[in-house]
Write an enzyme that holds these catalytic residues in place. Sequence first.
Site, PDB file in Angstrom:
ATOM      1  CE  LYS A 239      -4.425  -1.850   1.140  1.00 54.96           C
ATOM      2  NZ  LYS A 239      -5.439  -2.181   2.131  1.00 54.96           N
ATOM      3  NE  ARG A 273      -7.578  -8.032   0.201  1.00 55.49           N
ATOM      4  CZ  ARG A 273      -7.089  -7.305  -0.794  1.00 55.49           C
ATOM      5  NH1 ARG A 273      -6.028  -6.537  -0.597  1.00 55.49           N
ATOM      6  NH2 ARG A 273      -7.647  -7.337  -1.979  1.00 55.49           N
TER       7      ARG A 273
END
Length: 303
Positions: A239, A273
């Site tokens: 991210k 995740r």
Amino acid sequence: MSRESFEKTAPAAASGFILTTRHGVVDMVRRTAIMGVINVTPDSFSDGGRFLDADTAAAHGARLAAEGADILDIGGESTRPGAKSITAAEENRRVLPVIERLRANSSIPISIDTVKSEVARAALEAGADIVNDVSALRADPAMAALVAREGVPVVLMHMQGTPQTMQQNPSYENVVEEVADFLKQQAEKASAVGIAADNVVIDPGIGFGKNLDHNLALLRGLPSLAALGFPLLVGASRKAFIGRILDLGPDERLEGSLAAAVAAALGGANIVRVHDVKQAARALRVADALRFGAPERLETRHA
Ligand code: HH2
């Protein structure tokens, strides 16, 4: 009391959770489970366009399963900041053939990453097991009833705003408290419509309406979220906050992602995740040894 008999009598939540799905259990007792990401999209921020073809996506899923994924998360619509929304028909066209192909060859639990009940329903019919709703049941008024009726696990994720607006100016008084309050409230709403508490997974939504400081505060504050008593999922892989810290693009964020995954596990995450399952599995085995103790039988070839 011996360690063994203590473990047998200890309540599950003290050492982890078990999520029961139609295709077996996700075991989070004394281990951090791994959710491997398959984005069947042209525009996902880190792997957009790589797995648009159903055969390629299914082969990628089989590889992630072999590398140690406990769940495969299939998404057909990017949620990256500013992403364009697509119709349910288009989303189904992308994800269903992938779920069908995976299901033909594997009994690994599959989650469908969607905010649309129409997509969730079709995905469950095609063999998916878990609904991963980044809107926490808010985007589609029919989603909660579907999840309740089907009796499947659901991931409730926090997001401030929508993917179109969420990174414009995220603001909080106390991000950890606000995210915890929201997740508690959505879990209560889920229960009120008949979703079993055992089927609820919570997620702070790293990067969804959060700036760098918010993301770091949430990763530091995971113990407060774990204290809500639901399995805790954290998705930090590749991210932007990792890119901000390292000044590196999505392709260069593996090591930062592993650091975040380990920090999440040590902070109390039960599921992480990730895009890079093989590497995360190795990092998390070490994190789990720190967290829960070394496994009793180590098959060791290397000193
Ligand atoms: N992050 C993304 C998508 N879905 N679901 C949950 N529960 N938690 C997350 O943190 C999460 C999620 C974004 O990552 P990715 O799927 O790689 O990108 P994109 O949304 O661009 O497809």
